[in-house]
Design an enzyme around this catalytic site. Sequence first.
Site, PDB file in Angstrom:
ATOM      1  N   GLU A 437       0.873  -0.848   0.078  1.00 23.06           N
ATOM      2  CA  GLU A 437      -0.169   0.195  -0.165  1.00 23.06           C
ATOM      3  C   GLU A 437       0.764   1.425  -0.275  1.00 23.06           C
ATOM      4  O   GLU A 437       0.859   2.178  -0.836  1.00 23.06           O
ATOM      5  CB  GLU A 437      -0.969   0.123   0.922  1.00 23.06           C
ATOM      6  CG  GLU A 437      -2.378  -0.948   1.123  1.00 23.06           C
ATOM      7  CD  GLU A 437      -1.855  -2.600   1.732  1.00 23.06           C
ATOM      8  OE1 GLU A 437      -0.854  -2.674   1.769  1.00 23.06           O
ATOM      9  OE2 GLU A 437      -2.781  -2.945   0.758  1.00 23.06           O
ATOM     10  N   HIS A 507     -12.497  -5.559   8.063  1.00 26.30           N
ATOM     11  CA  HIS A 507     -12.968  -5.247   6.589  1.00 26.30           C
ATOM     12  C   HIS A 507     -14.136  -4.457   7.312  1.00 26.30           C
ATOM     13  O   HIS A 507     -15.260  -4.762   6.679  1.00 26.30           O
ATOM     14  CB  HIS A 507     -13.379  -6.669   6.039  1.00 26.30           C
ATOM     15  CG  HIS A 507     -12.681  -7.701   5.571  1.00 26.30           C
ATOM     16  ND1 HIS A 507     -12.200  -8.705   5.879  1.00 26.30           N
ATOM     17  CD2 HIS A 507     -12.022  -7.878   4.406  1.00 26.30           C
ATOM     18  CE1 HIS A 507     -10.926  -9.525   5.553  1.00 26.30           C
ATOM     19  NE2 HIS A 507     -11.202  -9.132   4.184  1.00 26.30           N
TER      20      HIS A 507
END
Length: 706
Positions: A437, A507
């Site tokens: 990322e 999540h």
Amino acid sequence: MKAVLKDREAHAFADLSRDQLLAVHRCMLLSRKLDDKEIQLKGQSQIFFQISGAGHEAVLVAAGVTLKPAYDWFFPYYRDRALCLQIGITPYEMLLASVGAKDDPASGGRQMPSHWGHPKYNVVSGSSPTGTQVLHAVGAAEAGVIYSRVPQIPDRASRYHEDEITYVSLGEGATSEGEFWEALNVACTKHLPVLFLIEDNGYAISVPVEVQTPGGDISRLVRGFPGLHVDSIDGTDFFDSLRALREAAAYVRARKGPALVHARVIRPYSHSLSDDEKLYKPAAEREAEARRDPIARFSEFLKSNSLVTDDELAAMAADVEREVNEAATKALAAAKPTKSTAELWVYSPDVDPTSAAFDTPARPEGKPDTMVEAINRTLKDEMTRDPRIVVFGEDVADASKREALPLVKGKGGVFKLTHGLQRLYGDDRVFNSPLAEASIVGRGVGMATRKLKPVVEIQFFDYIWPAMMQIRDEMTMMRYRSGNTWSCPMVIRVPIGGYLRGGGPYHSQSGESIFAHCPGVRIAYPSTAVDAAGLLRTAIRCDDPVLFLEHKHLYRQTYNKGEYQGKDFMIPFGRASLRREGDHVLVVTWGALVQRSLLAAQQAEKDHISAAVLDLRTIVPYDWETIASHVKRTNRVVIAHEDQVMCGFGGEIAARIAGELFEHLDAPVRRVGARNTPVAYNPDLEEAILPQSSDILKAIRDTAKY
Ligand SMILES: Cc1ncc(C[n+]2csc(CCOP(=O)(O)OP(=O)(O)O)c2C)c(N)n1
């Protein structure tokens, strides 16, 4: 005087004239004397920070001689004074940075000295975190490649050169940062024209290289990277350095791949003025280093080859001294930024995304779209309109393998937001990134400094954290710290939030307040398909970095579907939307809580409580005027968000309402949000943790009682 080059390596570089060799020496000396001057000025409290390039001069002048200013791209770290002098930055400009002057070309008094930046020479503003710049360099190199491959970009010819190099330097300590490895990974995978220079002075502050790097030799470790040209040199030897850099540069210019030069140098002045190396470096080691001083070595070379006399060297030193003193006197007298300018350049002074220019009329087209379809269509239309837009991230391409593309339907993102983009715009503009990322954001920063428009995806908000340094210290601060000479407008799209019944702790995360705390970024958080399209277009066309938060649970709902409002439809940032009228209580909300607030307001109606629901739509900036005007009317307010109440963005709004609208309040400001825990997997636990309509209803009722 005819050069008599006895030295073996020197023979190989007889193409340097005596004058050029003397200029090399003068540049090294100038660099050292500038450090000395700064140390003196710091001692007199006339400047506020000093870090030296002492001991690194030979390899840096060699790099400066080899590379081309305003042609190649430069991401130098704080020891690179000699390189910057060699490519054209003047002592006066450097000292303007030291005194924090208004006209310091690197930063206008925002960033510490020795954090180089100069638009004229393609020197991109440097920050202080060790190693972040390597990813920017990779992105900048990639930008050159993209310009060369995307003929639709109208003015691309002026933006790149076929054989340009992107130079980036760092210390051996900084090679321990993950970003270094992420950068090498991408540079080698994509054969990018990057020249890495590792300036190994043996220590990262007090930590020796053996503790930093297995075997104490970074070039040994990287030799396995395919396509990477690796050289290991004595960076205090100018000729060895010049040979190595010329070979590396030739390799990169010939587009054979990236190169890495590992230069062993010395650090005679301790890490910085806050450090005393005698505390951890024994005298014998320091004496051995002193014998390798690059300036002493080079003057010895000049003298032993009868290129210069002692008197000429003394005259040169005196001339350098005079130049440095004159520059210092002038810099000390230079204008300083006034306090009234402290807030300049957090955001673009030229493009205001809250302005009427971004308030474009809706031209409805076709059947209602889900939020996924609305975002996908907006991306397509914007990519058609602006060929500088590049989309990358994890799994965003349809299929990385070209031969597979005609045979498959295509992935286009784990939530399908980017589906079909690669097929339409090609794999130079839409591509998968490695699973890293920081590299996604850091490369975006580098591309954006070269005026591409990256619209990247972080696959889940829960995994944005490796990119946090790049977001907080780089993307959001680039414009400010460079005094508006560099900027990196880009968009980071991030699926966020919970209510997934099984999303679990990794999540389901929220956390927009964490980013709202980073000056320089805009944050959009749409709750409907129409808003998603309008706000995404504003995000793409504005001149600031934007975090675009897309709620996963809202992607495919029916209640927030809406017609696509056309290719130019935009919604200005900082403009809330009143989703429901109401007189008794105002609910300020956003994201997935908008629908829950509407349901709560419907329920409250049964108790004859009329609750208004205001969807903020953007968090930074947020629409204070509209909040205030409704609070003045309802005198009661509930703030409802999905994020934890503890340090959620509602705290900011509540504090402001209490501080500025106290006289208008008839009830305490209530906040509704998640409990202060991660979001659990078990659906019952998830329901207990995340705020529900019933929680908002209760807050509305409680508030209405006053
Ligand atoms: C991410 C980060 N961690 C820690 C620091 C504090 N720090 C500044 S310089 C430095 C050592 C850097 O060593 P090296 O990369 O070898 O470069 P050198 O200063 O020795 O040239 C450290 C730990 C920082 N600036 N950034």
